[in-house]
Scaffold this motif. Structure first.
Motif, PDB file in Angstrom:
ATOM      1  N   GLY A   1      -5.909  -8.623  -1.145  1.00 33.36           N
ATOM      2  CA  GLY A   1      -5.616  -8.815   0.384  1.00 33.36           C
ATOM      3  C   GLY A   1      -4.186  -8.752   0.839  1.00 33.36           C
ATOM      4  O   GLY A   1      -3.731  -9.112   1.933  1.00 33.36           O
ATOM      5  N   ARG A   2      -3.293  -8.230  -0.184  1.00 27.90           N
ATOM      6  CA  ARG A   2      -1.814  -8.213   0.257  1.00 27.90           C
ATOM      7  C   ARG A   2      -1.260  -6.696   0.501  1.00 27.90           C
ATOM      8  O   ARG A   2      -0.182  -6.498   0.340  1.00 27.90           O
ATOM      9  CB  ARG A   2      -1.215  -8.761  -0.855  1.00 27.90           C
ATOM     10  CG  ARG A   2      -1.257 -10.530  -0.987  1.00 27.90           C
ATOM     11  CD  ARG A   2      -0.481 -11.262  -1.897  1.00 27.90           C
ATOM     12  NE  ARG A   2      -1.085 -11.042  -3.401  1.00 27.90           N
ATOM     13  CZ  ARG A   2      -1.683 -11.669  -4.128  1.00 27.90           C
ATOM     14  NH1 ARG A   2      -2.164 -12.920  -3.411  1.00 27.90           N
ATOM     15  NH2 ARG A   2      -1.922 -11.624  -5.169  1.00 27.90           N
ATOM     16  N   GLY A   3      -2.411  -5.596   0.703  1.00 27.87           N
ATOM     17  CA  GLY A   3      -1.958  -4.356   0.815  1.00 27.87           C
ATOM     18  C   GLY A   3      -0.893  -4.118   2.015  1.00 27.87           C
ATOM     19  O   GLY A   3       0.083  -3.418   1.962  1.00 27.87           O
ATOM     20  N   LYS A   4      -0.869  -4.944   3.040  1.00 26.64           N
ATOM     21  CA  LYS A   4      -0.015  -4.673   4.175  1.00 26.64           C
ATOM     22  C   LYS A   4       1.214  -5.527   3.945  1.00 26.64           C
ATOM     23  O   LYS A   4       2.140  -5.293   4.844  1.00 26.64           O
ATOM     24  CB  LYS A   4      -0.667  -5.131   5.474  1.00 26.64           C
ATOM     25  CG  LYS A   4      -1.968  -4.426   5.877  1.00 26.64           C
ATOM     26  CD  LYS A   4      -1.532  -3.003   6.140  1.00 26.64           C
ATOM     27  CE  LYS A   4      -2.773  -2.042   6.391  1.00 26.64           C
ATOM     28  NZ  LYS A   4      -2.734  -0.683   5.301  1.00 26.64           N
ATOM     29  N   LEU A   5       1.319  -6.745   3.031  1.00 29.99           N
ATOM     30  CA  LEU A   5       2.542  -7.423   2.696  1.00 29.99           C
ATOM     31  C   LEU A   5       3.719  -6.349   1.788  1.00 29.99           C
ATOM     32  O   LEU A   5       2.995  -5.445   1.249  1.00 29.99           O
ATOM     33  CB  LEU A   5       2.374  -8.383   1.907  1.00 29.99           C
ATOM     34  CG  LEU A   5       1.049  -9.435   2.606  1.00 29.99           C
ATOM     35  CD1 LEU A   5       1.075 -10.759   1.796  1.00 29.99           C
ATOM     36  CD2 LEU A   5       1.711  -9.932   4.223  1.00 29.99           C
ATOM     37  N   ASP A   6       4.902  -6.884   1.946  1.00 33.32           N
ATOM     38  CA  ASP A   6       5.799  -6.107   1.107  1.00 33.32           C
ATOM     39  C   ASP A   6       5.239  -6.251  -0.466  1.00 33.32           C
ATOM     40  O   ASP A   6       4.577  -6.965  -0.973  1.00 33.32           O
ATOM     41  CB  ASP A   6       7.249  -7.201   1.252  1.00 33.32           C
ATOM     42  CG  ASP A   6       8.186  -6.448   0.438  1.00 33.32           C
ATOM     43  OD1 ASP A   6       8.648  -5.324   0.896  1.00 33.32           O
ATOM     44  OD2 ASP A   6       8.518  -6.866  -0.535  1.00 33.32           O
ATOM     45  N   PHE A   7       5.719  -5.069  -1.022  1.00 36.39           N
ATOM     46  CA  PHE A   7       5.290  -4.840  -2.409  1.00 36.39           C
ATOM     47  C   PHE A   7       5.633  -5.904  -3.401  1.00 36.39           C
ATOM     48  O   PHE A   7       4.998  -6.297  -4.592  1.00 36.39           O
ATOM     49  CB  PHE A   7       5.653  -3.297  -2.905  1.00 36.39           C
ATOM     50  CG  PHE A   7       6.988  -3.324  -3.482  1.00 36.39           C
ATOM     51  CD1 PHE A   7       8.225  -3.588  -2.496  1.00 36.39           C
ATOM     52  CD2 PHE A   7       7.430  -2.902  -4.605  1.00 36.39           C
ATOM     53  CE1 PHE A   7       9.397  -3.377  -2.621  1.00 36.39           C
ATOM     54  CE2 PHE A   7       8.725  -2.752  -5.183  1.00 36.39           C
ATOM     55  CZ  PHE A   7       9.585  -3.007  -4.206  1.00 36.39           C
TER      56      PHE A   7
ATOM     57  N   ASP B   1       0.766  -1.228   0.203  1.00 40.99           N
ATOM     58  CA  ASP B   1       0.030  -0.121   0.098  1.00 40.99           C
ATOM     59  C   ASP B   1       0.640   1.179   0.091  1.00 40.99           C
ATOM     60  O   ASP B   1       0.314   2.303  -0.376  1.00 40.99           O
ATOM     61  CB  ASP B   1      -1.079  -0.062   1.228  1.00 40.99           C
ATOM     62  CG  ASP B   1      -2.085  -0.802   0.978  1.00 40.99           C
ATOM     63  OD1 ASP B   1      -2.107  -1.368   0.049  1.00 40.99           O
ATOM     64  OD2 ASP B   1      -2.741  -1.147   1.822  1.00 40.99           O
ATOM     65  N   LEU B   2       2.122   1.243   0.307  1.00 40.78           N
ATOM     66  CA  LEU B   2       3.130   2.340   0.497  1.00 40.78           C
ATOM     67  C   LEU B   2       3.644   2.583  -0.939  1.00 40.78           C
ATOM     68  O   LEU B   2       3.570   3.663  -1.284  1.00 40.78           O
ATOM     69  CB  LEU B   2       4.035   2.183   1.445  1.00 40.78           C
ATOM     70  CG  LEU B   2       3.716   2.224   2.776  1.00 40.78           C
ATOM     71  CD1 LEU B   2       4.904   1.949   3.914  1.00 40.78           C
ATOM     72  CD2 LEU B   2       3.207   3.782   3.331  1.00 40.78           C
ATOM     73  N   MET B   3       3.674   1.584  -1.634  1.00 35.83           N
ATOM     74  CA  MET B   3       4.126   1.539  -2.984  1.00 35.83           C
ATOM     75  C   MET B   3       3.082   1.932  -3.852  1.00 35.83           C
ATOM     76  O   MET B   3       2.982   3.031  -4.667  1.00 35.83           O
ATOM     77  CB  MET B   3       4.509   0.202  -3.438  1.00 35.83           C
ATOM     78  CG  MET B   3       4.760   0.122  -5.330  1.00 35.83           C
ATOM     79  SD  MET B   3       6.103   1.382  -5.727  1.00 35.83           S
ATOM     80  CE  MET B   3       7.608   0.766  -5.368  1.00 35.83           C
TER      81      MET B   3
END
Ligand code: NAD
Length: 299
Positions: A283-289, A246-248
């Protein structure tokens, strides 16, 4: 602790801020720390920092203030408004925001700091969590040259390279350019490895070959997206503890805004932004990009 060094208030002790604060402590700086997550504050206290009850409390008696927060809204919320810390930071203190935020937001906060007579730098970083832990970050700085010279020893305790990009906001523009290229390269690398694996190749051997061939990059050599290719990459620990998808996605959105503001075209950046948006929705927003590889592998 070295009493001749300035006291630093450090706000935001997440994946990046935590190890950056630890390196300042190692260099002998006295640190007053605050984060909304108590466990992050406790970890910094265990390393020698002094806990503050709030951000306003943290900046009391500090000659340098550093923030490392997720996005523009957090940074504006921290500094501006009635409860913002700009009103309580000590006269003459130097303010450094290392979060990656919109250039316009960085300029807005720097102007408000200047109105209070405080020098402020936008100093986003590159190098990931590994660079933060090793103290080898690249600082990409916007603001006055004088403020940068004052900040230099502090930045050197956390990083290896310092680039002065121009006035307030210029550090953020340069950071967005870097991250747009990174987002594209990570997606391209993941797509290539997923294609190889689907055609029967071993991901590790393929990555070793790519790492000494023309597609070599940080995404292949340091943060390889395929699990168990590199033991220290987020992919090998369930995509935790790295640079959040999500940061990316946020950075690619900021790059799109920057492009629109000058009428530039960024076809690959826009495509990458959509891929990270889809990865987030999966569902992978919090995981590493680098988990975008799962999307490209059809998961
Ligand atoms: P993170 O989400 O792990 O950490 C952010 C921290 O800020 C959290 O601990 C959160 O509790 C805290 N926080 C939020 N609002 C706060 C407030 N008002 N007061 C105090 N604490 C508050 O994020 P991160 O990965 O450490 O990234 C921080 C910034 O650095 C982001 O802008 C990101 O884009 C950028 N960045 C990250 C990486 C990376 O690899 N993780 C690399 C380069 C740049």
């Amino acid at each position: 602790m070295n009493a001749t060094l300035p006291t630093i208030a450090f706000i935001g002790l997440g994946n990046m801020g935590g190890p950056m604060a630890a390196n300042l402590l190692k260099a002998g700086y006295a640190l007053r720390v605050f984060d909304l997550v108590p466990a992050s504050v406790e970890a910094a206290v265990a390393a020698g920092a002094q806990a503050a009850n709030s951000a306003r409390d943290a900046v009391k008696g500090a000659q340098v203030v550093i923030s490392m927060l997720p996005a523009s809204a957090h940074v504006e919320g921290l500094y501006l408004g009635e409860n913002g810390i700009l009103s309580t930071i000590e006269d003459g203190a130097l303010v450094i925001d290392s979060s990656t935020i919109a250039p316009a937001s960085a300029r807005k906060v720097a102007q408000a700091a200047a109105a209070r007579g405080l020098a402020m730098l936008d100093a986003p970083v590159s190098g990931g969590t590994a660079g933060a832990a090793a103290g080898t970050l690249t600082f990409i700085v916007g603001g006055s040259g004088n403020a940068l010279e004052r900040a230099r020893p502090v930045l050197q305790a956390m990083g290896k390279n310092i680039f002065h990009m121009g006035d307030a906001g210029a550090g953020q523009v340069a950071k967005l350019c870097n991250n747009m290229a990174l987002g594209v390269i990570m997606a391209a690398t993941g797509e290539a490895i997923a294609l190889g694996v689907a055609n029967g190749l071993d991901a590790s051997v393929l990555s070793q070959m790519m790492a000494v061939s023309t597609s070599r990059s940080w995404a292949t050599e340091v943060c390889n997206p395929w699990p168990d290719v590199l033991p220290n990459a987020p992919a090998s620990r369930g995509y935790t503890g790295g640079f959040g998808n999500d940061l990316m996605l946020k950075d690619l959105g900021l790059a799109a805004e920057a492009a629109m503001s000058v009428g530039a075209s960024i076809p690959l950046g826009e495509l990458a932004r959509n891929l990270y948006a889809m990865n987030s929705r999966a569902g992978r927003g919090k995981l590493d990009f680098s988990s975008v590889v799962k999307l490209l592998a059809g998961e």
